[in-house]
Design a protein around this motif. Structure first.
Motif, short mmCIF file in Angstrom:
data_model
loop_
_atom_site.label_atom_id
_atom_site.label_comp_id
_atom_site.label_asym_id
_atom_site.label_seq_id
_atom_site.Cartn_x
_atom_site.Cartn_y
_atom_site.Cartn_z
N THR A 5 0.94 -1.20 -0.03
CA THR A 5 0.11 -0.12 0.15
C THR A 5 0.98 1.33 -0.05
OG1 THR A 5 -1.49 -1.17 1.32
CG2 THR A 5 -1.84 1.09 1.17
N ALA A 6 1.91 1.37 0.84
CA ALA A 6 2.70 2.48 0.97
C ALA A 6 3.55 2.66 -0.66
CB ALA A 6 3.94 2.12 2.05
N ARG A 7 3.96 1.52 -1.09
CA ARG A 7 4.45 1.83 -2.37
C ARG A 7 3.70 2.08 -3.47
NH1 ARG A 7 6.91 -3.82 -4.04
NH2 ARG A 7 7.23 -2.72 -6.20
N LEU A 8 2.41 1.91 -3.33
CA LEU A 8 1.57 2.42 -4.22
C LEU A 8 1.02 3.76 -4.11
CD1 LEU A 8 -1.01 -0.80 -4.64
CD2 LEU A 8 0.50 0.03 -6.34
N LEU A 13 1.71 9.57 -6.34
CA LEU A 13 1.83 11.01 -6.09
C LEU A 13 1.95 11.77 -7.58
CD1 LEU A 13 3.74 11.07 -2.65
CD2 LEU A 13 1.10 11.62 -3.20
N PRO A 14 2.88 11.24 -8.07
CA PRO A 14 3.38 12.04 -9.47
C PRO A 14 2.15 12.36 -10.36
CG PRO A 14 5.03 10.62 -8.79
CD PRO A 14 3.89 10.14 -8.23
N HIS A 15 1.10 11.28 -10.26
CA HIS A 15 0.29 11.28 -11.15
C HIS A 15 -0.88 12.06 -10.87
CE1 HIS A 15 2.26 8.10 -13.52
NE2 HIS A 15 2.49 7.45 -12.52
N VAL A 16 -1.07 12.28 -9.40
CA VAL A 16 -2.45 12.94 -8.90
C VAL A 16 -2.62 14.13 -9.39
CG1 VAL A 16 -3.53 13.73 -6.77
CG2 VAL A 16 -2.40 11.57 -6.89
N PRO A 17 -1.40 15.05 -9.31
CA PRO A 17 -1.65 16.49 -10.03
C PRO A 17 -2.43 16.61 -11.49
CG PRO A 17 0.36 16.38 -9.22
CD PRO A 17 0.01 15.05 -9.13
N PHE A 18 -2.35 15.46 -12.25
CA PHE A 18 -3.03 15.50 -13.67
C PHE A 18 -4.16 14.61 -13.46
CE2 PHE A 18 1.56 15.57 -13.80
CZ PHE A 18 2.02 16.74 -14.48
N ASP A 19 -4.27 13.63 -12.84
CA ASP A 19 -5.35 12.91 -12.84
C ASP A 19 -6.36 12.72 -11.69
OD1 ASP A 19 -5.04 11.96 -15.55
OD2 ASP A 19 -3.28 10.68 -14.77
N GLY A 20 -5.68 13.33 -10.60
CA GLY A 20 -6.61 13.33 -9.54
C GLY A 20 -6.64 11.91 -8.77
N GLU A 96 -0.89 20.66 -4.97
CA GLU A 96 -2.08 20.17 -6.06
C GLU A 96 -2.28 18.61 -5.46
OE1 GLU A 96 -4.82 20.20 -8.61
OE2 GLU A 96 -3.49 21.99 -8.08
N VAL A 97 -1.41 17.71 -4.90
CA VAL A 97 -1.97 16.65 -4.42
C VAL A 97 -2.91 16.85 -3.38
CG1 VAL A 97 -0.97 14.54 -3.23
CG2 VAL A 97 0.47 15.54 -5.39
N VAL A 98 -2.65 17.84 -2.59
CA VAL A 98 -3.26 18.07 -1.29
C VAL A 98 -5.04 18.51 -1.72
CG1 VAL A 98 -3.71 19.23 0.99
CG2 VAL A 98 -1.51 18.28 0.19
#
Length: 217
Positions: A5-8, A13-20, A96-98
């Motif tokens: 879970t931690a690895r995932l 994180l790098p994808h969240v700003p683009f795809d939420g 943006e992640v937050v």
């Protein structure tokens, strides 16, 4: 938290700003880590929602590490709380992640989990700063700090001042307000007219116990 879970969560994180915090992000995290989606679903059955929760928990873990190694001996207690809140915001990383997580947990069906995550952050701060309360104060301290931290997150997301100086000022004002309330309560306990009522309140508070199981380290 399981290692998978931690690895995932970290890979997401790098994808969240683009795809939420979306299924696209979940699948991208699986691809980046080489973890099959079927195995990932065992640990994160709700997909990206579970990754968002895990990412928040990782931020709390980072805060525990920072506070454990920080020398706060020269700070007043209120300044230690301010420092902890600012460190937690810094540990959150990309705003943006937050922001995406805030939007996710603002949804009615995730609101309770979002509130629980903020409560967990408040508990992390109080525990790291040495809180030993085990009665109603255990709950009230965390409830008050949850409100302060939640407001600080929203303020920080819109803060464009250098080094988030405006956020620091905001947090310091909120903590000063809380301390003023505590000082008023102390005066009421000393006032002959209100002392009996405050004593009754103290007895009621002492009868309410904190949960036996505290936040995981």
């Amino acid at each position: 938290m399981h290692e998978i879970t931690a690895r995932l969560a970290r890979a997401a994180l790098p994808h969240v700003p683009f795809d939420g915090w979306s299924q696209e992000t979940f699948r991208a995290a699986c691809a980046d880590t080489g973890i099959s989606e079927s195995l990932a679903r065992v640990h994160c059955p709700r997909g990206a929602v579970d990754l968002a929760v895990a990412a928040h928990a990782l931020g709390d873990a980072e805060l525990r590490t920072r506070l454990a190694t920080a020398d706060l001996t020269g700070l007043r207690f209120r300044d230690r709380v301010v420092h902890a809140i600012l460190q937690r915001l810094d540990a959150a990383g990309d705003r943006e992640v937050v922001r995406r997580a805030s939007s996710l947990f603002a949804l009615p069906h995730h609101a309770a989990e979002g509130a629980a995550a903020i409560w967990q952050t408040a508990d992390t701060i109080w525990t790291a700063l040495g809180d030993t309360s085990d009665d109603l104060n255990w709950y009230s301290k965390r409830a008050i700090l949850s409100g302060v931290y939640g407001a600080a997150v929203l303020y920080w997301l819109g803060d464009d001042t250098p080094d988030a100086a405006a956020t620091r000022d905001f947090v310091e004002r909120r903590i000063a307000d809380v301390m003023a309330i505590e000082e008023t309560k102390a005066k009421l306990r000393q006032n002959p007219l209100t002392r009996p009522l405050m004593a009754l309140q103290a007895r009621v508070a002492a009868s309410i116990k904190a949960p036996r199981t505290k936040a995981p380290a």
